[in-house]
Design an enzyme around this catalytic site. Sequence first.
Site, PDB file in Angstrom:
ATOM      1  N   GLN A   1       0.906  -1.134   0.096  1.00  0.00           N
ATOM      2  CA  GLN A   1      -0.041   0.127  -0.038  1.00  0.00           C
ATOM      3  C   GLN A   1       0.923   1.188   0.049  1.00  0.00           C
ATOM      4  O   GLN A   1       0.499   2.329  -0.211  1.00  0.00           O
ATOM      5  CB  GLN A   1      -0.850   0.160   1.304  1.00  0.00           C
ATOM      6  CG  GLN A   1      -1.658  -1.177   1.293  1.00  0.00           C
ATOM      7  CD  GLN A   1      -2.407  -1.313   2.868  1.00  0.00           C
ATOM      8  OE1 GLN A   1      -3.377  -0.830   2.953  1.00  0.00           O
ATOM      9  NE2 GLN A   1      -1.647  -2.206   3.631  1.00  0.00           N
TER      10      GLN A   1
ATOM     11  N   HIS B   1      -1.669   1.330  -4.449  1.00  0.00           N
ATOM     12  CA  HIS B   1      -1.697   2.890  -4.190  1.00  0.00           C
ATOM     13  C   HIS B   1      -0.937   4.030  -4.832  1.00  0.00           C
ATOM     14  O   HIS B   1      -0.819   4.937  -4.490  1.00  0.00           O
ATOM     15  CB  HIS B   1      -1.721   3.368  -2.761  1.00  0.00           C
ATOM     16  CG  HIS B   1      -2.854   2.511  -1.876  1.00  0.00           C
ATOM     17  ND1 HIS B   1      -2.834   2.369  -0.688  1.00  0.00           N
ATOM     18  CD2 HIS B   1      -3.854   1.822  -2.444  1.00  0.00           C
ATOM     19  CE1 HIS B   1      -3.919   1.738  -0.174  1.00  0.00           C
ATOM     20  NE2 HIS B   1      -4.411   1.289  -1.305  1.00  0.00           N
TER      21      HIS B   1
ATOM     22  N   CYS C   1       1.441  22.158 -15.225  1.00  0.00           N
ATOM     23  CA  CYS C   1       2.088  21.746 -16.451  1.00  0.00           C
ATOM     24  C   CYS C   1       2.425  22.798 -17.292  1.00  0.00           C
ATOM     25  O   CYS C   1       2.057  23.949 -17.084  1.00  0.00           O
ATOM     26  CB  CYS C   1       1.103  20.924 -16.926  1.00  0.00           C
ATOM     27  SG  CYS C   1       1.523  20.131 -18.605  1.00  0.00           S
TER      28      CYS C   1
ATOM     29  N   CYS D   1       0.979  23.009 -20.106  1.00  0.00           N
ATOM     30  CA  CYS D   1      -0.129  23.607 -20.504  1.00  0.00           C
ATOM     31  C   CYS D   1      -1.070  24.340 -19.640  1.00  0.00           C
ATOM     32  O   CYS D   1      -2.022  24.667 -19.991  1.00  0.00           O
ATOM     33  CB  CYS D   1      -1.096  22.064 -20.976  1.00  0.00           C
ATOM     34  SG  CYS D   1      -1.690  21.346 -19.738  1.00  0.00           S
TER      35      CYS D   1
ATOM     36  N   SER E   1      -2.456  -1.242   9.262  1.00  0.00           N
ATOM     37  CA  SER E   1      -3.501  -1.218  10.160  1.00  0.00           C
ATOM     38  C   SER E   1      -4.994  -2.087   9.608  1.00  0.00           C
ATOM     39  O   SER E   1      -5.800  -2.095  10.237  1.00  0.00           O
ATOM     40  CB  SER E   1      -4.181   0.007  10.561  1.00  0.00           C
ATOM     41  OG  SER E   1      -4.428   0.739   9.472  1.00  0.00           O
TER      42      SER E   1
ATOM     43  N   ASN F   1       3.428  -6.810  13.340  1.00  0.00           N
ATOM     44  CA  ASN F   1       2.826  -5.419  13.762  1.00  0.00           C
ATOM     45  C   ASN F   1       3.128  -5.416  15.396  1.00  0.00           C
ATOM     46  O   ASN F   1       2.678  -6.307  16.081  1.00  0.00           O
ATOM     47  CB  ASN F   1       1.423  -5.192  13.405  1.00  0.00           C
ATOM     48  CG  ASN F   1       1.017  -3.885  13.251  1.00  0.00           C
ATOM     49  OD1 ASN F   1       1.305  -3.041  14.180  1.00  0.00           O
ATOM     50  ND2 ASN F   1       0.281  -3.546  12.300  1.00  0.00           N
TER      51      ASN F   1
ATOM     52  N   ALA G   1       8.926  -4.404  12.538  1.00  0.00           N
ATOM     53  CA  ALA G   1       9.247  -5.282  11.353  1.00  0.00           C
ATOM     54  C   ALA G   1      10.824  -5.422  11.072  1.00  0.00           C
ATOM     55  O   ALA G   1      11.167  -6.413  10.571  1.00  0.00           O
ATOM     56  CB  ALA G   1       8.440  -4.831  10.041  1.00  0.00           C
TER      57      ALA G   1
HETATM   58  P1  NAD Z   1      -1.334   3.040   8.669  1.00  0.00           P
HETATM   59  O1  NAD Z   1      -0.921   3.865   9.069  1.00  0.00           O
HETATM   60  O2  NAD Z   1      -2.742   2.851   8.870  1.00  0.00           O
HETATM   61  O3  NAD Z   1      -1.055   1.935   9.879  1.00  0.00           O
HETATM   62  C1  NAD Z   1       0.215   1.725  10.097  1.00  0.00           C
HETATM   63  C2  NAD Z   1       0.533   0.370  11.043  1.00  0.00           C
HETATM   64  O4  NAD Z   1       1.687   0.096  11.085  1.00  0.00           O
HETATM   65  C3  NAD Z   1      -0.084   0.242  12.318  1.00  0.00           C
HETATM   66  O5  NAD Z   1      -0.941  -0.705  12.372  1.00  0.00           O
HETATM   67  C4  NAD Z   1       1.169   0.409  13.247  1.00  0.00           C
HETATM   68  O6  NAD Z   1       0.834  -0.277  14.318  1.00  0.00           O
HETATM   69  C5  NAD Z   1       2.109  -0.435  12.359  1.00  0.00           C
HETATM   70  N1  NAD Z   1       3.767  -0.018  12.683  1.00  0.00           N
HETATM   71  C6  NAD Z   1       3.941   0.801  13.266  1.00  0.00           C
HETATM   72  N2  NAD Z   1       5.409   0.868  13.385  1.00  0.00           N
HETATM   73  C7  NAD Z   1       5.770  -0.367  12.712  1.00  0.00           C
HETATM   74  C8  NAD Z   1       6.803  -1.064  12.703  1.00  0.00           C
HETATM   75  N3  NAD Z   1       8.136  -0.680  13.078  1.00  0.00           N
HETATM   76  N4  NAD Z   1       6.753  -2.460  12.140  1.00  0.00           N
HETATM   77  C9  NAD Z   1       5.718  -2.882  11.863  1.00  0.00           C
HETATM   78  N5  NAD Z   1       4.564  -2.346  12.148  1.00  0.00           N
HETATM   79  C10 NAD Z   1       4.482  -1.132  12.528  1.00  0.00           C
HETATM   80  O7  NAD Z   1      -1.070   2.191   7.290  1.00  0.00           O
HETATM   81  P2  NAD Z   1      -1.393   1.548   6.381  1.00  0.00           P
HETATM   82  O8  NAD Z   1      -2.182   0.582   6.913  1.00  0.00           O
HETATM   83  O9  NAD Z   1      -0.507   1.221   5.265  1.00  0.00           O
HETATM   84  O10 NAD Z   1      -2.614   2.354   5.580  1.00  0.00           O
HETATM   85  C11 NAD Z   1      -2.229   3.838   5.184  1.00  0.00           C
HETATM   86  C12 NAD Z   1      -2.343   4.389   3.723  1.00  0.00           C
HETATM   87  O11 NAD Z   1      -1.583   5.437   3.817  1.00  0.00           O
HETATM   88  C13 NAD Z   1      -1.867   3.279   2.702  1.00  0.00           C
HETATM   89  O12 NAD Z   1      -2.898   3.263   1.952  1.00  0.00           O
HETATM   90  C14 NAD Z   1      -0.573   3.947   2.123  1.00  0.00           C
HETATM   91  O13 NAD Z   1      -0.920   4.181   0.809  1.00  0.00           O
HETATM   92  C15 NAD Z   1      -0.644   5.370   2.829  1.00  0.00           C
HETATM   93  N6  NAD Z   1       0.767   5.649   3.363  1.00  0.00           N
HETATM   94  C16 NAD Z   1       2.044   5.350   2.741  1.00  0.00           C
HETATM   95  C17 NAD Z   1       3.075   5.648   3.572  1.00  0.00           C
HETATM   96  C18 NAD Z   1       4.384   5.357   2.685  1.00  0.00           C
HETATM   97  O14 NAD Z   1       4.571   4.907   1.545  1.00  0.00           O
HETATM   98  N7  NAD Z   1       5.495   4.952   3.545  1.00  0.00           N
HETATM   99  C19 NAD Z   1       3.251   6.214   4.645  1.00  0.00           C
HETATM  100  C20 NAD Z   1       1.946   6.710   5.254  1.00  0.00           C
HETATM  101  C21 NAD Z   1       0.726   6.392   4.583  1.00  0.00           C
END
Ligand code: NAD
Length: 259
Positions: free
Chosen positions: A113, A131, A160, A162, A201, A225, A243
């Site tokens: 994601q 995403h 852009c 344009c 999450s 997580n 992680a």
């Molecule tokens: P979220 O922010 O909703 O949840 C993050 C999750 O990561 C939580 O459950 C938390 O407990 C867990 N977490 C925190 N630290 C951690 C670690 N060190 N190791 C493992 N887990 C850990 O994120 P989501 O579920 O990915 O949804 C958020 C949306 O926002 C996604 O769709 C994404 O596209 C976008 N997003 C992307 C980024 C990125 O590209 N790095 C950053 C923020 C949001």
Amino acid sequence: MTADVIVGRAEVIAACAAAIAELLSDGGVMIALTGAGVSKESGVPTYRGLDGVWSKVPEDIATPETLHREPELFWEFHDALRRVVATAQPNAAHLALAEIEAGLEAEFAIITQNIDGLHQAAGSRKVIELHGNATRNYCTECYREYPDLPSPLPSLPPRCECGGLIRPDVVLFHEGLPVEALTEADRLASAAAVVLVIGTSACVYPAAQIPLITWQNGGLLVEVNPEATGLSELAAYRLRGPAGRSLPALWTALQPLLR
Ligand code: NAD
């Protein structure tokens, strides 16, 4: 059987690795669904949780409505994320996943994601971006692509040649997911014997549906997580910790068991 493990409880990591190895030895496919948490140890903030972005700004900033009604506000928010992503480096979790892909004979894919490109930077080859990717941008009028917008942007919002508004090639709230990526993710989730659910999450659909597909088909669900999520009850193993510690430990335990 279910088991929680705080990183360091080697016997549970070993049991989890043994269960995965057995399923993969029968030709099983393994997938990993990753979310913002996998990049937290690279300094990229998550959206939810205590220090999460949504505790500081409202969620509706990341919508097409805000992009078009208040493009400067939208880009102020998005450019801040771009600045962090521009200097972020893959962490031990990204690297462990790349090693898993390289070391397994079985098919392995990451369905992410995240929009930060850190899995690819770590060396992972099969990465399905549900995403989009924040490094890509395009004009909302003429669709010209802008892969190399400077970071930070000199003026907001970017326009852009344009005159059209440029937007990032990411999926905003209220928008559909790219059909090709979602179709491939569905195919892999249906085929998978093991799904690792890492740093998400599991609140954002349809991404959160992916591990459910594998679980409903009888596959093994492993959650990585520090916090519980809506999927925790379905997980055969819950690796409770960052992680960047859990995944290298799991890979170390898994490697000698692979045939
Ligand atoms: P979220 O922010 O909703 O949840 C993050 C999750 O990561 C939580 O459950 C938390 O407990 C867990 N977490 C925190 N630290 C951690 C670690 N060190 N190791 C493992 N887990 C850990 O994120 P989501 O579920 O990915 O949804 C958020 C949306 O926002 C996604 O769709 C994404 O596209 C976008 N997003 C992307 C980024 C990125 O590209 N790095 C950053 C923020 C949001």
